[in-house]
Design a protein around this motif. Sequence first.
Motif, PDB file in Angstrom:
ATOM      1  N   LEU A 285       0.844  -1.193   0.000  1.00 55.84           N
ATOM      2  CA  LEU A 285       0.000   0.000   0.000  1.00 55.84           C
ATOM      3  C   LEU A 285       0.881   1.246   0.000  1.00 55.84           C
ATOM      4  N   GLY A 286       1.890   1.239  -0.861  1.00 60.03           N
ATOM      5  CA  GLY A 286       2.709   2.434  -1.060  1.00 60.03           C
ATOM      6  C   GLY A 286       2.065   3.329  -2.106  1.00 60.03           C
ATOM      7  N   PHE A 287       1.887   4.614  -1.782  1.00 61.01           N
ATOM      8  CA  PHE A 287       1.245   5.566  -2.682  1.00 61.01           C
ATOM      9  C   PHE A 287       2.147   6.789  -2.815  1.00 61.01           C
ATOM     10  N   ALA A 288       2.739   6.955  -3.985  1.00 58.79           N
ATOM     11  CA  ALA A 288       3.725   8.014  -4.183  1.00 58.79           C
ATOM     12  C   ALA A 288       3.126   9.385  -3.888  1.00 58.79           C
ATOM     13  N   GLY A 289       3.717  10.104  -2.944  1.00 58.77           N
ATOM     14  CA  GLY A 289       3.275  11.440  -2.590  1.00 58.77           C
ATOM     15  C   GLY A 289       1.987  11.495  -1.802  1.00 58.77           C
ATOM     16  N   GLU A 290       1.412  10.341  -1.449  1.00 55.99           N
ATOM     17  CA  GLU A 290       0.056  10.315  -0.901  1.00 55.99           C
ATOM     18  C   GLU A 290      -0.050   9.570   0.433  1.00 55.99           C
ATOM     19  N   ALA A 291       1.037   9.476   1.187  1.00 56.17           N
ATOM     20  CA  ALA A 291       0.982   8.816   2.495  1.00 56.17           C
ATOM     21  C   ALA A 291       0.652   9.852   3.560  1.00 56.17           C
ATOM     22  N   HIS A 292      -0.639  10.186   3.663  1.00 52.25           N
ATOM     23  CA  HIS A 292      -1.100  11.232   4.582  1.00 52.25           C
ATOM     24  C   HIS A 292      -2.073  10.679   5.618  1.00 52.25           C
ATOM     25  N   LEU A 293      -1.921   9.407   5.950  1.00 49.69           N
ATOM     26  CA  LEU A 293      -2.717   8.773   6.992  1.00 49.69           C
ATOM     27  C   LEU A 293      -4.215   8.857   6.700  1.00 49.69           C
ATOM     28  N   ASP A 294      -4.586   8.682   5.441  1.00 48.53           N
ATOM     29  CA  ASP A 294      -6.000   8.738   5.089  1.00 48.53           C
ATOM     30  C   ASP A 294      -6.776   7.646   5.831  1.00 48.53           C
ATOM     31  N   PRO A 295      -7.924   8.002   6.416  1.00 47.85           N
ATOM     32  CA  PRO A 295      -8.707   6.997   7.140  1.00 47.85           C
ATOM     33  C   PRO A 295      -9.067   5.779   6.303  1.00 47.85           C
TER      34      PRO A 295
ATOM     35  N   LEU B 109       1.728  -9.595   9.715  1.00 43.10           N
ATOM     36  CA  LEU B 109       2.714  -8.555  10.010  1.00 43.10           C
ATOM     37  C   LEU B 109       2.289  -7.297   9.262  1.00 43.10           C
ATOM     38  N   ILE B 110       2.421  -6.156   9.929  1.00 38.08           N
ATOM     39  CA  ILE B 110       2.056  -4.870   9.327  1.00 38.08           C
ATOM     40  C   ILE B 110       3.220  -3.913   9.528  1.00 38.08           C
ATOM     41  N   SER B 111       3.532  -3.144   8.494  1.00 39.01           N
ATOM     42  CA  SER B 111       4.517  -2.072   8.630  1.00 39.01           C
ATOM     43  C   SER B 111       3.957  -0.813   7.983  1.00 39.01           C
ATOM     44  N   VAL B 112       4.276   0.330   8.565  1.00 43.20           N
ATOM     45  CA  VAL B 112       3.827   1.615   8.030  1.00 43.20           C
ATOM     46  C   VAL B 112       5.028   2.552   7.990  1.00 43.20           C
ATOM     47  N   GLU B 113       5.336   3.030   6.798  1.00 44.89           N
ATOM     48  CA  GLU B 113       6.451   3.969   6.591  1.00 44.89           C
ATOM     49  C   GLU B 113       5.852   5.367   6.534  1.00 44.89           C
ATOM     50  N   LEU B 114       6.172   6.195   7.530  1.00 47.02           N
ATOM     51  CA  LEU B 114       5.456   7.446   7.746  1.00 47.02           C
ATOM     52  C   LEU B 114       6.378   8.653   7.757  1.00 47.02           C
ATOM     53  N   GLY B 115       5.861   9.792   7.284  1.00 46.54           N
ATOM     54  CA  GLY B 115       6.471  11.067   7.594  1.00 46.54           C
ATOM     55  C   GLY B 115       7.001  11.901   6.454  1.00 46.54           C
ATOM     56  N   ILE B 116       7.565  11.297   5.409  1.00 46.93           N
ATOM     57  CA  ILE B 116       8.223  12.118   4.399  1.00 46.93           C
ATOM     58  C   ILE B 116       7.206  12.931   3.604  1.00 46.93           C
ATOM     59  N   ASN B 117       6.059  12.351   3.250  1.00 45.99           N
ATOM     60  CA  ASN B 117       5.046  13.120   2.522  1.00 45.99           C
ATOM     61  C   ASN B 117       4.445  14.221   3.386  1.00 45.99           C
TER      62      ASN B 117
ATOM     63  N   TYR C 140       6.023  15.904   5.635  1.00 51.18           N
ATOM     64  CA  TYR C 140       6.973  17.020   5.626  1.00 51.18           C
ATOM     65  C   TYR C 140       6.903  17.766   4.293  1.00 51.18           C
ATOM     66  N   LEU C 141       6.921  17.041   3.193  1.00 57.52           N
ATOM     67  CA  LEU C 141       7.002  17.680   1.886  1.00 57.52           C
ATOM     68  C   LEU C 141       5.723  18.424   1.519  1.00 57.52           C
ATOM     69  N   ARG C 142       4.565  17.899   1.890  1.00 57.01           N
ATOM     70  CA  ARG C 142       3.291  18.501   1.505  1.00 57.01           C
ATOM     71  C   ARG C 142       2.659  19.333   2.623  1.00 57.01           C
ATOM     72  N   GLU C 143       3.322  19.428   3.777  1.00 56.19           N
ATOM     73  CA  GLU C 143       2.837  20.209   4.925  1.00 56.19           C
ATOM     74  C   GLU C 143       1.409  19.831   5.299  1.00 56.19           C
ATOM     75  N   SER C 144       1.125  18.521   5.301  1.00 56.91           N
ATOM     76  CA  SER C 144      -0.250  18.089   5.549  1.00 56.91           C
ATOM     77  C   SER C 144      -0.605  18.012   7.029  1.00 56.91           C
ATOM     78  N   PHE C 145       0.396  18.049   7.916  1.00 54.34           N
ATOM     79  CA  PHE C 145       0.143  18.085   9.350  1.00 54.34           C
ATOM     80  C   PHE C 145       1.080  19.101   9.994  1.00 54.34           C
ATOM     81  N   SER C 146       0.643  19.636  11.111  1.00 53.78           N
ATOM     82  CA  SER C 146       1.425  20.621  11.853  1.00 53.78           C
ATOM     83  C   SER C 146       2.100  19.939  13.041  1.00 53.78           C
ATOM     84  N   PRO C 147       2.973  20.670  13.756  1.00 56.42           N
ATOM     85  CA  PRO C 147       3.560  20.089  14.971  1.00 56.42           C
ATOM     86  C   PRO C 147       2.494  19.657  15.977  1.00 56.42           C
TER      87      PRO C 147
END
Length: 359
Positions: A202-212, A225-233, A235-242
Amino acid sequence: MSGTAAPGVAAGPVEWLAPDDPVLSWDGVAELERTADGWLPRRIPGGRLATTLSQSFASYAAMPAGVRFGVRTDAAEVTLRLNVTADSAPVDVRVDGALVRRAAVSGACEIVVPLAPPARAAEPAEAGSAAHDVEVWLPHLGHVQVAQVGFRGHRALLPAQRPGPRWVTYGSSLTHSMFAAGPSETWAALTAARRGWRLHNLGFAGEAHLDPVVARTIRGLPADLISVELGINVYLRESFSPRSWGPAVCGFVETVRDGHPDLPLAVITPLASPTRERIPNKVGLTLEQVRDGTVAAVRVLEALGDRNLHVVDGLSVVPVDEAGEHFADGLHPTADGEHVLAARIGPALEGLLRPPAAP
């Protein structure tokens, strides 16, 4: 049809199968959608994609990263009839794990692939020879509709048997794998193949924004087993604040936990990106802060009782001083870099799987 057709290697008629035939054992798909030009394999159910309000997400979600079908057969050749958008990744065909064909595809095309593994390639194909495990990996970039799949020169044609653990992995373009040499050589595909895991990418280029809708999809998928790679999108798209990032991580993981309360779940923090580590984005987050906030969210959930939640430090996968060696553009792994990621992330994930339960 036009394309990269190769000369046939066996006499006799072709047995044509529709893509939804149960003989074609699909893996990495949530559903097959019938279209005017074939069948579109989807990694995420199409009916709820509108909830993201993002055409970009819908487009990337329709790309079949990690999607493949497998059969056990003694066929001499397989024929694929596909409809593929321009600039797609190639199709990979593997026999007993070995790559026997990597074919460029575009438009309406037909590909004929001899199925003798490399050691037998020079021998004449004979119907009824020993059966082999054949796996067809669809392009991980681009949109693909499968019209028909044909086999020739066979006596046995059975669905592939996949007894291995099911692994669901979510992430950004780093998980979608933009510069991989082929769909079976992304780091996730390599990691799964080396261990006999059943991958659902479930890798989505530019679109890993924790969509429900993604969290709910993972919640409902069978998994070991589940893995989630989080954070780079983020940062790049400013989709979440601190303020909002940590709670969003907690909410996403807790939704997944509604369906998988006890499974090992690995949170992979952002890999190194030298030009972004300490540069605030428009909402005031540095990549370092995204990484720290992700870990903080995991620690909160652990304190609340999640005993099988784990962090894989992205800087341990690709440190800042190695980014130039393994990344094509300061962010995305090269084709060789995909193998490096597999060699480093795979063991970390493997260590999280429980030993098989006693019969």
